[in-house]
Design a protein around this motif. Sequence first.
Motif, PDB file in Angstrom:
ATOM      1  N   HIS A  68       0.838  -1.214   0.000  1.00 30.60           N
ATOM      2  CA  HIS A  68       0.000   0.000   0.000  1.00 30.60           C
ATOM      3  C   HIS A  68       0.863   1.250   0.000  1.00 30.60           C
ATOM      4  O   HIS A  68       0.586   2.204  -0.749  1.00 30.60           O
ATOM      5  N   LYS A  69       1.883   1.275   0.810  1.00 26.46           N
ATOM      6  CA  LYS A  69       2.740   2.452   0.907  1.00 26.46           C
ATOM      7  C   LYS A  69       3.464   2.723  -0.408  1.00 26.46           C
ATOM      8  O   LYS A  69       3.667   3.878  -0.793  1.00 26.46           O
ATOM      9  N   LEU A  70       3.843   1.648  -1.120  1.00 24.42           N
ATOM     10  CA  LEU A  70       4.627   1.795  -2.338  1.00 24.42           C
ATOM     11  C   LEU A  70       3.780   1.879  -3.600  1.00 24.42           C
ATOM     12  O   LEU A  70       4.310   2.107  -4.687  1.00 24.42           O
ATOM     13  N   ASN A  71       2.471   1.705  -3.472  1.00 30.55           N
ATOM     14  CA  ASN A  71       1.585   1.682  -4.635  1.00 30.55           C
ATOM     15  C   ASN A  71       1.002   3.076  -4.906  1.00 30.55           C
ATOM     16  O   ASN A  71       0.120   3.541  -4.195  1.00 30.55           O
ATOM     17  N   PRO A  72       1.477   3.751  -5.959  1.00 21.42           N
ATOM     18  CA  PRO A  72       0.976   5.103  -6.251  1.00 21.42           C
ATOM     19  C   PRO A  72      -0.406   5.110  -6.907  1.00 21.42           C
ATOM     20  O   PRO A  72      -0.993   6.171  -7.096  1.00 21.42           O
ATOM     21  N   PHE A  73      -0.906   3.927  -7.232  1.00 22.39           N
ATOM     22  CA  PHE A  73      -2.209   3.829  -7.899  1.00 22.39           C
ATOM     23  C   PHE A  73      -3.328   3.384  -6.954  1.00 22.39           C
ATOM     24  O   PHE A  73      -4.447   3.146  -7.384  1.00 22.39           O
ATOM     25  N   TRP A  86       4.841   8.820  -5.403  1.00 20.94           N
ATOM     26  CA  TRP A  86       5.724   9.023  -6.557  1.00 20.94           C
ATOM     27  C   TRP A  86       7.019   9.719  -6.129  1.00 20.94           C
ATOM     28  O   TRP A  86       8.104   9.407  -6.642  1.00 20.94           O
ATOM     29  N   ARG A  87       6.898  10.642  -5.180  1.00 25.69           N
ATOM     30  CA  ARG A  87       8.092  11.320  -4.672  1.00 25.69           C
ATOM     31  C   ARG A  87       9.023  10.324  -3.989  1.00 25.69           C
ATOM     32  O   ARG A  87      10.249  10.373  -4.173  1.00 25.69           O
ATOM     33  N   LEU A  88       8.442   9.411  -3.200  1.00 21.65           N
ATOM     34  CA  LEU A  88       9.244   8.400  -2.517  1.00 21.65           C
ATOM     35  C   LEU A  88       9.998   7.535  -3.521  1.00 21.65           C
ATOM     36  O   LEU A  88      11.185   7.243  -3.345  1.00 21.65           O
ATOM     37  N   PHE A 232      13.446  -0.242   0.748  1.00 23.61           N
ATOM     38  CA  PHE A 232      12.966   0.248  -0.544  1.00 23.61           C
ATOM     39  C   PHE A 232      14.101   0.360  -1.560  1.00 23.61           C
ATOM     40  O   PHE A 232      13.903   0.097  -2.749  1.00 23.61           O
ATOM     41  N   LEU A 233      15.291   0.750  -1.101  1.00 20.35           N
ATOM     42  CA  LEU A 233      16.438   0.816  -1.994  1.00 20.35           C
ATOM     43  C   LEU A 233      16.787  -0.559  -2.562  1.00 20.35           C
ATOM     44  O   LEU A 233      17.294  -0.671  -3.683  1.00 20.35           O
ATOM     45  N   ALA A 234      16.507  -1.586  -1.779  1.00 20.95           N
ATOM     46  CA  ALA A 234      16.866  -2.945  -2.203  1.00 20.95           C
ATOM     47  C   ALA A 234      16.034  -3.422  -3.390  1.00 20.95           C
ATOM     48  O   ALA A 234      16.478  -4.275  -4.153  1.00 20.95           O
TER      49      ALA A 234
END
Length: 318
Positions: A68-73, A86-88, A232-234
């Motif tokens: 959820h946190k990573l899903n911009p849609f 999207w900024r993240l 997230f970088l991984a």
Amino acid sequence: MDMFIEILKAFFIGVVEGITEWLPISSTGHMILVDEFVKLNVSPEFLELFLVVIQLGAIMAVLILYFHKLNPFSPRKTAPEKRGTWRLWGMVAIGCIPAAAIGLTLDDFFNEYFYNAWTVAVALIVYGVVFILLERRNRKREAAWLASRGPRASRGAHARPLPVGPGDDGDDAEAALFRVRTVDEIDWKTALKIGCFQMLAIIPGTSRSGSTIIGGMLCGCSRTAAAEFTFFLAIPVMFGWGVLKLIKYILAVGLAMTATEIAVLVVGIVTAFVVSVISIKFLMGYIKKNDFTAFGVYRIIVGIVVLAYFGVKVLLAA
């Protein structure tokens, strides 16, 4: 029976990968020790592929836990929240630039000349000491801040990180001690600096998560923000590296795999995924009430074990 034994080995390696990939204790250091006692009966080309591709299982754990946190849609997000997502991703992309520009170029060189027990042991110990010193500095800052709040707040300041729950001084404390309290507050300069620290992981035994967490904290990130940004970088780094290894394997060997190799690959990936979910949840829960000192001590112990084991092995072989 032979296939069953190889599957058990793959399961064990998947467990080690799932634990060590996310905790800042060096997956490489542990894999070197595991390889001394648990050897898969497969071709060298497949083994190299296996050790990289099982990381995709670990990556899936991050995607599932933070979907959820990573899903911009996500339809559950407002327009500003989608822009924030999207900024993240933009910050993650910036953080990956150093690794993409320099890390991949030097990876083969470092693997050839530095992938050995001695380098791993030294890196384990050195970064273990860095974790301990960094958290000692943080505890002094925490104690000083609590002292400024009065004797009652100072009580037990040395025992654990500052509280961050509702109804306590957590928000004020984090604001005073950490410039970046959440992963959403990371700006492009901080992301790029953390990405530079991620390059240190090219040295075997450093730990990718360890180097980025240290970098994040040195850049003013809270423990939680540093750990989450590490996860997230991984995603692009490890996913891209896994796909690259798969392409190299196909070009060198082809698509042909034995039934045992397929089973080994599936078991390793699934195990790494399940254990990674547990490890990530454990780490995020742990650092809410504790710091990284225990991981630093553990790294030093493992480094000494690696030095002792391979030192004795060299003496016996002489």
